[in-house]
Scaffold this motif. Sequence first.
Motif, PDB file in Angstrom:
ATOM      1  N   ASP A 140      -4.311  -3.136  12.695  1.00 28.67           N
ATOM      2  CA  ASP A 140      -5.538  -2.755  11.875  1.00 28.67           C
ATOM      3  C   ASP A 140      -4.975  -2.409  10.684  1.00 28.67           C
ATOM      4  O   ASP A 140      -5.556  -3.108   9.365  1.00 28.67           O
ATOM      5  CB  ASP A 140      -5.811  -1.194  12.105  1.00 28.67           C
ATOM      6  CG  ASP A 140      -6.706  -0.903  11.969  1.00 28.67           C
ATOM      7  OD1 ASP A 140      -7.690  -1.642  11.909  1.00 28.67           O
ATOM      8  OD2 ASP A 140      -7.198   0.451  11.287  1.00 28.67           O
ATOM      9  N   SER A 141      -3.853  -2.794  10.492  1.00 24.11           N
ATOM     10  CA  SER A 141      -3.202  -2.232   9.089  1.00 24.11           C
ATOM     11  C   SER A 141      -3.206  -3.478   8.467  1.00 24.11           C
ATOM     12  O   SER A 141      -4.398  -4.007   6.872  1.00 24.11           O
ATOM     13  CB  SER A 141      -2.183  -1.657   8.482  1.00 24.11           C
ATOM     14  OG  SER A 141      -1.538  -2.934   8.842  1.00 24.11           O
ATOM     15  N   GLN A 142      -3.375  -5.018   8.828  1.00 21.50           N
ATOM     16  CA  GLN A 142      -3.417  -6.638   8.928  1.00 21.50           C
ATOM     17  C   GLN A 142      -5.166  -6.904   8.739  1.00 21.50           C
ATOM     18  O   GLN A 142      -4.863  -7.407   7.280  1.00 21.50           O
ATOM     19  CB  GLN A 142      -2.876  -6.939   9.798  1.00 21.50           C
ATOM     20  CG  GLN A 142      -2.538  -9.178   9.636  1.00 21.50           C
ATOM     21  CD  GLN A 142      -2.406  -9.238  10.955  1.00 21.50           C
ATOM     22  OE1 GLN A 142      -3.101  -9.029  11.137  1.00 21.50           O
ATOM     23  NE2 GLN A 142      -0.967  -9.846  10.491  1.00 21.50           N
ATOM     24  N   ASN A 143      -5.640  -5.882   8.862  1.00 21.90           N
ATOM     25  CA  ASN A 143      -7.292  -6.366   8.646  1.00 21.90           C
ATOM     26  C   ASN A 143      -7.505  -5.595   7.314  1.00 21.90           C
ATOM     27  O   ASN A 143      -7.956  -5.772   6.843  1.00 21.90           O
ATOM     28  CB  ASN A 143      -8.103  -6.433  10.448  1.00 21.90           C
ATOM     29  CG  ASN A 143      -7.815  -7.596  11.832  1.00 21.90           C
ATOM     30  OD1 ASN A 143      -7.315  -8.280  10.959  1.00 21.90           O
ATOM     31  ND2 ASN A 143      -8.232  -7.083  12.609  1.00 21.90           N
ATOM     32  N   LYS A 144      -7.734  -4.231   7.894  1.00 20.62           N
ATOM     33  CA  LYS A 144      -7.849  -3.207   6.451  1.00 20.62           C
ATOM     34  C   LYS A 144      -7.162  -3.844   5.188  1.00 20.62           C
ATOM     35  O   LYS A 144      -8.332  -3.931   3.993  1.00 20.62           O
ATOM     36  CB  LYS A 144      -7.216  -1.685   7.235  1.00 20.62           C
ATOM     37  CG  LYS A 144      -8.772  -0.996   8.122  1.00 20.62           C
ATOM     38  CD  LYS A 144      -8.033   0.965   7.774  1.00 20.62           C
ATOM     39  CE  LYS A 144      -9.232   0.611   9.007  1.00 20.62           C
ATOM     40  NZ  LYS A 144      -9.674   0.397  10.112  1.00 20.62           N
ATOM     41  N   PHE A 145      -6.512  -4.312   5.020  1.00 21.88           N
ATOM     42  CA  PHE A 145      -5.199  -4.135   3.568  1.00 21.88           C
ATOM     43  C   PHE A 145      -5.517  -5.723   3.470  1.00 21.88           C
ATOM     44  O   PHE A 145      -4.986  -6.832   2.067  1.00 21.88           O
ATOM     45  CB  PHE A 145      -3.843  -3.689   3.539  1.00 21.88           C
ATOM     46  CG  PHE A 145      -4.111  -2.317   4.035  1.00 21.88           C
ATOM     47  CD1 PHE A 145      -5.536  -1.601   3.171  1.00 21.88           C
ATOM     48  CD2 PHE A 145      -3.786  -1.337   4.752  1.00 21.88           C
ATOM     49  CE1 PHE A 145      -4.521  -0.152   2.800  1.00 21.88           C
ATOM     50  CE2 PHE A 145      -3.353   0.072   4.718  1.00 21.88           C
ATOM     51  CZ  PHE A 145      -4.267   0.749   4.138  1.00 21.88           C
ATOM     52  N   GLY A 146      -5.893  -6.588   4.529  1.00 24.54           N
ATOM     53  CA  GLY A 146      -6.309  -7.967   4.445  1.00 24.54           C
ATOM     54  C   GLY A 146      -4.415  -8.467   3.913  1.00 24.54           C
ATOM     55  O   GLY A 146      -3.346  -8.188   4.482  1.00 24.54           O
ATOM     56  N   LYS A 147      -4.702 -10.256   4.102  1.00 20.01           N
ATOM     57  CA  LYS A 147      -3.179 -11.450   3.419  1.00 20.01           C
ATOM     58  C   LYS A 147      -2.751 -10.648   2.316  1.00 20.01           C
ATOM     59  O   LYS A 147      -1.415 -11.492   2.723  1.00 20.01           O
ATOM     60  CB  LYS A 147      -3.868 -12.006   4.209  1.00 20.01           C
ATOM     61  CG  LYS A 147      -4.935 -12.683   6.025  1.00 20.01           C
ATOM     62  CD  LYS A 147      -3.492 -12.002   6.841  1.00 20.01           C
ATOM     63  CE  LYS A 147      -4.599 -12.303   8.131  1.00 20.01           C
ATOM     64  NZ  LYS A 147      -5.501 -11.507   8.227  1.00 20.01           N
ATOM     65  N   THR A 148      -3.752 -10.800   1.285  1.00 19.29           N
ATOM     66  CA  THR A 148      -2.792 -10.730   0.379  1.00 19.29           C
ATOM     67  C   THR A 148      -2.952 -10.144  -0.636  1.00 19.29           C
ATOM     68  O   THR A 148      -3.974  -9.016  -0.852  1.00 19.29           O
ATOM     69  CB  THR A 148      -3.130 -12.252  -0.428  1.00 19.29           C
ATOM     70  OG1 THR A 148      -4.696 -11.782  -0.705  1.00 19.29           O
ATOM     71  CG2 THR A 148      -3.316 -13.567  -0.023  1.00 19.29           C
ATOM     72  N   ALA A 149      -2.146  -9.962  -1.667  1.00 19.20           N
ATOM     73  CA  ALA A 149      -2.348  -8.387  -2.565  1.00 19.20           C
ATOM     74  C   ALA A 149      -3.670  -8.800  -3.444  1.00 19.20           C
ATOM     75  O   ALA A 149      -4.065  -7.758  -4.259  1.00 19.20           O
ATOM     76  CB  ALA A 149      -1.391  -8.738  -3.713  1.00 19.20           C
ATOM     77  N   GLU A 150      -4.058  -9.655  -3.421  1.00 17.12           N
ATOM     78  CA  GLU A 150      -5.191  -9.880  -4.370  1.00 17.12           C
ATOM     79  C   GLU A 150      -6.732  -9.022  -3.833  1.00 17.12           C
ATOM     80  O   GLU A 150      -7.419  -8.925  -4.775  1.00 17.12           O
ATOM     81  CB  GLU A 150      -5.549 -11.555  -5.174  1.00 17.12           C
ATOM     82  CG  GLU A 150      -4.321 -12.560  -5.787  1.00 17.12           C
ATOM     83  CD  GLU A 150      -2.894 -12.522  -5.280  1.00 17.12           C
ATOM     84  OE1 GLU A 150      -2.788 -12.090  -4.321  1.00 17.12           O
ATOM     85  OE2 GLU A 150      -1.976 -11.853  -5.489  1.00 17.12           O
ATOM     86  N   ARG A 151      -6.320  -9.242  -2.476  1.00 16.44           N
ATOM     87  CA  ARG A 151      -7.138  -8.657  -1.957  1.00 16.44           C
ATOM     88  C   ARG A 151      -7.599  -7.367  -2.204  1.00 16.44           C
ATOM     89  O   ARG A 151      -6.935  -6.593  -2.926  1.00 16.44           O
ATOM     90  CB  ARG A 151      -7.490  -9.161  -0.460  1.00 16.44           C
ATOM     91  CG  ARG A 151      -8.480  -8.159   0.471  1.00 16.44           C
ATOM     92  CD  ARG A 151      -8.908  -8.083   1.525  1.00 16.44           C
ATOM     93  NE  ARG A 151      -9.528  -7.990   2.598  1.00 16.44           N
ATOM     94  CZ  ARG A 151      -9.358  -6.568   2.909  1.00 16.44           C
ATOM     95  NH1 ARG A 151      -8.454  -5.908   2.977  1.00 16.44           N
ATOM     96  NH2 ARG A 151     -10.895  -6.182   3.414  1.00 16.44           N
ATOM     97  N   LYS A 152      -8.865  -6.856  -3.337  1.00 17.62           N
ATOM     98  CA  LYS A 152      -9.465  -5.299  -3.260  1.00 17.62           C
ATOM     99  C   LYS A 152      -8.938  -4.799  -2.031  1.00 17.62           C
ATOM    100  O   LYS A 152      -9.718  -4.402  -1.100  1.00 17.62           O
ATOM    101  CB  LYS A 152     -10.195  -5.134  -4.293  1.00 17.62           C
ATOM    102  CG  LYS A 152     -11.500  -3.656  -4.554  1.00 17.62           C
ATOM    103  CD  LYS A 152     -12.258  -4.188  -4.906  1.00 17.62           C
ATOM    104  CE  LYS A 152     -12.969  -2.158  -5.485  1.00 17.62           C
ATOM    105  NZ  LYS A 152     -13.894  -2.935  -6.357  1.00 17.62           N
ATOM    106  N   ILE A 153      -7.689  -3.137  -2.484  1.00 14.70           N
ATOM    107  CA  ILE A 153      -7.863  -2.323  -1.617  1.00 14.70           C
ATOM    108  C   ILE A 153      -8.545  -1.059  -2.103  1.00 14.70           C
ATOM    109  O   ILE A 153      -8.812  -0.350  -3.315  1.00 14.70           O
ATOM    110  CB  ILE A 153      -6.262  -1.855  -1.835  1.00 14.70           C
ATOM    111  CG1 ILE A 153      -5.475  -3.490  -1.469  1.00 14.70           C
ATOM    112  CG2 ILE A 153      -6.057  -0.531  -1.244  1.00 14.70           C
ATOM    113  CD1 ILE A 153      -5.843  -3.854  -0.466  1.00 14.70           C
TER     114      ILE A 153
END
Length: 428
Positions: free
Chosen positions: A412-425
Amino acid sequence: MTTLSCGIDFGTSNSSIAIDNAGEISLVPVENGQVTIPSAIFFQRDDNKAFYGRNAVNLFFDRKQGRFMRSLKRVLGTPLMKHGTVVNGTTMNFSTIISSFLRTLKAKADAEAGQEIEHVVMGRPVHFIDQSPEADAQAQAELLEIARRIGFKHIEFQFEPIAAAFAHEAKLTGEKLAIVADLGGGTSDFTVIRLSNQAARKNDRSSDILANTGVRVGGNDFDKDLSLAAIMPELGYRSHYGEKNLEVPLKPFHDLAEWSRVNFLYTPKLIMQTRQLLFQSHDKKRYKRLLSVLENETGHTVLAATEGAKIALTNVDTYETPFDFVEPDFFIPIKRTLFEESIRGEVDKIIASATECLQNAGVRKQDIDLVILTGGSTEVPLVQAEFKRLFPNAAIADENKLSSVGLGLAYDSQNKFGKTAERKIETV
């Protein structure tokens, strides 16, 4: 740059942590190569140094001097979180105690990843506290603050049965309508969910989750029921005293049968009261055993023996439970039938909550393709029999009972936080 994230399953009885490292999901060895750790702390008497997990359990049962604590999760959302407790003469709040335990899990994950992990999905039961939305919200807020305290900056929450579903979904081919039964030490939680390998890639799973229910019943309640039915009577429970044939106070026995209450028993006042009642007891042999437990502070040992009997009765019809630490050559024979009778009411509550989940989802029991059983309490034969009776046409999946929630939280953390650090958190 890949965002490192993790999932933490802080359980009443056992805990685990799993990480998403460059898309690879794995459980972290948290104690001597094991991927689960008992949710237990032992504070050494001399300096309050803390020991965790199996190490804590072993120190306690080796009769080392100090304070042993288990079932800390059950304190969340209760007044005890604010009141705190005395640990070896020092007042300590439970937020500090729980933070100490969870910080050790984070440190193991950071070491495994080779860097500090700032993103986490924390598991939570459907209801920390039954029928109290305010206390439930307070419990999550307390766990959120603890997660921040130990160094996480981006924190999300997920229901534990949903996380267990995600862990099993990773191995599915095709589509299944599933119900997850997550029976832990303190709570039993249920989710009806559509699972498929394709759906696992979706960031938003809200359309697949059809219903969630939960009840504050778990393995610790089974221990308590068994203790009151089979063990406490051998320590004088419901015996009588005095000329008026009064029943002895019941509260000490109920506290002695509950992991989170045992430490409050060893007070000079209660020990003195028990000594006084012993003189007037109509069953001095048994009631003297209670006094021995209080004077020698062996309440957790009594509960461990009870838990051991519960586990043994998974495979045998009768178990001779050793209590020679109370009295030489003292054994209590316990039959599985008595155990099942004692927990019948709790199992009925569990099945009622599972049935409610089906009703809320708008599906029939015959529509369920897969029953996912997770949590140690699903090992109990009566529990397994009830779920097989309720879902006779469904496949049963019960592997990785103690670690599937942690794995699913990392997925779930993979889906919630995305694959890259550039994705807005978004920070909680």
